[in-house]
Motif scaffolding. Structure first.
Motif, PDB file in Angstrom:
ATOM      1  N   ARG A   1      26.553  49.697  50.697  1.00  0.00           N
ATOM      2  CA  ARG A   1      26.471  48.235  50.575  1.00  0.00           C
ATOM      3  C   ARG A   1      26.520  47.625  51.965  1.00  0.00           C
ATOM      4  O   ARG A   1      27.274  48.092  52.823  1.00  0.00           O
ATOM      5  CB  ARG A   1      27.610  47.695  49.711  1.00  0.00           C
ATOM      6  CG  ARG A   1      27.523  48.121  48.255  1.00  0.00           C
ATOM      7  CD  ARG A   1      28.633  47.480  47.422  1.00  0.00           C
ATOM      8  NE  ARG A   1      28.559  47.866  46.020  1.00  0.00           N
ATOM      9  CZ  ARG A   1      27.802  47.254  45.110  1.00  0.00           C
ATOM     10  NH1 ARG A   1      27.061  46.212  45.477  1.00  0.00           N
ATOM     11  NH2 ARG A   1      27.803  47.656  43.861  1.00  0.00           N
TER      12      ARG A   1
ATOM     13  N   VAL B   1      25.951  55.424  47.363  1.00  0.00           N
ATOM     14  CA  VAL B   1      25.608  54.007  47.414  1.00  0.00           C
ATOM     15  C   VAL B   1      26.175  53.403  48.684  1.00  0.00           C
ATOM     16  O   VAL B   1      27.355  53.606  49.020  1.00  0.00           O
ATOM     17  CB  VAL B   1      26.162  53.250  46.187  1.00  0.00           C
ATOM     18  CG1 VAL B   1      25.948  51.747  46.341  1.00  0.00           C
ATOM     19  CG2 VAL B   1      25.490  53.749  44.920  1.00  0.00           C
TER      20      VAL B   1
ATOM     21  N   THR C   1      30.884  50.528  52.196  1.00  0.00           N
ATOM     22  CA  THR C   1      30.294  49.307  52.732  1.00  0.00           C
ATOM     23  C   THR C   1      30.231  49.390  54.250  1.00  0.00           C
ATOM     24  O   THR C   1      31.202  49.806  54.906  1.00  0.00           O
ATOM     25  CB  THR C   1      31.121  48.082  52.324  1.00  0.00           C
ATOM     26  OG1 THR C   1      31.147  47.996  50.886  1.00  0.00           O
ATOM     27  CG2 THR C   1      30.512  46.796  52.882  1.00  0.00           C
TER      28      THR C   1
ATOM     29  N   GLU D   1      30.705  55.740  47.470  1.00  0.00           N
ATOM     30  CA  GLU D   1      30.194  54.398  47.723  1.00  0.00           C
ATOM     31  C   GLU D   1      30.998  53.795  48.864  1.00  0.00           C
ATOM     32  O   GLU D   1      32.218  53.923  48.906  1.00  0.00           O
ATOM     33  CB  GLU D   1      30.335  53.538  46.464  1.00  0.00           C
ATOM     34  CG  GLU D   1      29.770  52.138  46.608  1.00  0.00           C
ATOM     35  CD  GLU D   1      29.733  51.386  45.282  1.00  0.00           C
ATOM     36  OE1 GLU D   1      29.919  50.156  45.306  1.00  0.00           O
ATOM     37  OE2 GLU D   1      29.509  52.043  44.239  1.00  0.00           O
TER      38      GLU D   1
ATOM     39  N   ARG E   1      22.323  46.320  48.431  1.00  0.00           N
ATOM     40  CA  ARG E   1      22.734  47.625  47.889  1.00  0.00           C
ATOM     41  C   ARG E   1      21.608  48.638  48.101  1.00  0.00           C
ATOM     42  O   ARG E   1      20.453  48.384  47.753  1.00  0.00           O
ATOM     43  CB  ARG E   1      23.059  47.477  46.408  1.00  0.00           C
ATOM     44  CG  ARG E   1      23.430  48.774  45.691  1.00  0.00           C
ATOM     45  CD  ARG E   1      23.675  48.474  44.202  1.00  0.00           C
ATOM     46  NE  ARG E   1      23.674  49.677  43.391  1.00  0.00           N
ATOM     47  CZ  ARG E   1      24.748  50.327  42.982  1.00  0.00           C
ATOM     48  NH1 ARG E   1      25.941  49.881  43.316  1.00  0.00           N
ATOM     49  NH2 ARG E   1      24.649  51.409  42.233  1.00  0.00           N
TER      50      ARG E   1
END
Length: 483
Positions: free
Chosen positions: A137, A135, A7, A5, A124
């Protein structure tokens, strides 16, 4: 299983020409941009639409142009070399390999993630690939640039009958002996003429008329051009059933409502496209994922149904102007405005005709149909202008009366129309039909976007002898009428 995950500033789902431009423009303005693409980077236009279809059309048009000029006509005595045409087409798609596009993206500083992206709540995105899930973000924005998919009409037996979509046609490895085309919009007429000139016996079915979204004069002239190329046009006919009675590899039969049964080795369904919204996770952000419904956006590309101003969309998925060049235009605005808002340099309502608003979508969408004759139009039609309550007048001219046309081809025929605003004396729309008229279009687009007064436009002197002389014919005719 979620493998990682992270960002990033901007996530763009869809790596076609629209998505690439969103990511590129956002990155140029200082943001980290991640492109999510499950298939070929570069999208439909590069591999299955604009480029390969025009490559299929061009050789036949070149030969026809030579046959239209005495002195050259005598030197043309052969049909196109089909193998060479298909090889040249394939060169434009890099044999359906996107390595060059990937190198461009990497060189431009874009982050490419391979897989299927879907929304999973605010900012998301979950990306699914063979290796699992990850994932992403978004700090600032998620952009949906997922394009469109073919629309299949409700014809009995059609879903179970093996048939071509436009993808299959533009990627064909050979030319069928007989081809039946259902749908006489832009894709249908272009591919009908391309395959007819490559030697196929083509039957084209138009539910109402050829190019029904254009002025009747346009459709009539293109229908004559198709017939001259050997296309058997069935206008005003509806398909009621489809089958391959001898099995999936046997001939396709398309039954029409007048009792006609058209037989082809291949059946091409070219009845339009719908936005690609299935599987995007729209329900996780409060949007009913009604398959095929476009995403409504403002001129800056923000999806109006989602609060918070973080979700954007551009290109075909919005339904605004489903053309590659307009998708790129909207993409530039979206990339610019996301970066400007991230830096605090843009408010909620970008001013029209700025880098942050796709204003031209409403008034100046250029489009070319690459048939013979070509069709080029921009702006409002007379009907659309009147529906908006505008007071308009039109002026027409025959292109064969222009000296430049007679140089291009012996027996050249063509037609032009301007839609003019009575109140402001500016051009609202323009349509041209005839060989090589696509090169007239950008001048018309500038006239519409710039709202150039007719009095000033009259001083834009067209070079002699060129097709652009039609502007003088049109403007003179209007001056005489209103004098």
């Amino acid at each position: 299983m979620v493998t990682n995950e992270r960002t990033v500033d901007v996530i763009v789902i869809g790596g076609g020409s629209t998505g690439e431009n969103v990511a590129d423009y956002a990155h140029r303005r200082g943001l980290e941009a991640t492109l999510v693409e499950r298939a070929l980077l570069g999208g439909e236009c590069t591999y299955y639409a604009c480029m390969p279809s025009k490559a299929l059309l061009r050789p036949g048009r070149v030969l026809a142009a030579a046959r239209d000029v005495q002195g050259a006509a005598q030197a043309v005595d052969a049909a196109p070399d089909v193998a060479a045409v298909l090889a040249r087409r394939t060169s434009f798609t890099h044999d359906w390999d996107d390595a060059a596009q990937v190198r461009w993206a990497e060189g431009a500083g874009l982050d490419l993630v391979r897989g299927t992206g879907r929304l999973d709540g605010e900012r998301r995105v979950v990306v699914t690939a063979d290796g699992g899930e990850q994932v992403l973000r978004a700090r600032h924005a998620v952009v949906l640039a997922t394009g469109s998919v073919p629309a299949t009409p409700p014809v009995e037996g059609l879903p179970a009958t093996r048939h071509w979509t436009t993808r299959d046609a533009t990627a064909a490895r050979s030319v069928p002996r007989r081809l039946v085309v259902l749908g006489a919009g832009v894709a249908g007429v272009e591919l009908s003429q391309a395959f007819a000139r490559l030697g196929a016996a083509v039957s084209l079915v138009a539910r109402s008329r050829v190019l029904s979204g254009f002025a009747p004069e346009v459709g009539e002239r293109v229908a004559r051009g198709l017939a001259a190329a050997g296309v058997d046009v069935h206008a005003g006919s509806a398909a009621v059933a489809a089958e391959r009675p001898e099995g999936p590899d046997g001939p396709a039969v398309l039954h029409l409502d007048d009792g006609t049964a058209l037989v082809g080795d291949e059946l091409l369904v070219a009845t339009g496209r719908r936005p690609r919204t299935r599987g995007l996770g729209l329900e996780t952000v409060g949007i009913d994922p009604d398959d095929g419904a476009p995403l409504t956006v403002d001129d800056a590309g923000r999806v109006t149904a989602v609060p918070g101003g973080w979700l954007y969309a551009a290109g075909d998925v919005t339904g605004r102007a489903p053309l590659t060049h307009q998708g790129k235009y909207a993409a530039r605005a979206v990339g610019e405005v996301i970066a400007a808002r991230a830096a605090g340099r843009a408010g909620d309502e970008p001013a029209p005709w700025t880098a942050h608003a796709a204003t031209a979508d409403h008034v100046a969408v250029p489009q070319v149909v690459f048939t013979d004759p070509e069709v080029a139009r921009v702006g409002l039609t007379e009907a659309a202008a009147r529906e908006q309550g505008r007071r308009v007048r039109t002026v027409t001219a025959d292109l064969e009366d222009v000296a430049g046309a007679s140089i291009l081809a012996d027996g050249y025929t063509g037609w032009a129309q301007l839609v003019l605003d009575d109140a402001r004396d500016v051009v609202l729309g323009a349509t041209f039909v005839g060989p090589d008229v696509a090169e007239l279009l950008h001048a018309a687009t500038i006239a519409v976007v710039g709202e150039v007064p007719l009095e000033r436009l009259w001083h834009a002197v067209p070079a002699y002898p060129t097709l652009s002389e039609v502007w003088l014919r049109l403007l003179d005719a209007d001056r005489e009428r209103v004098a």
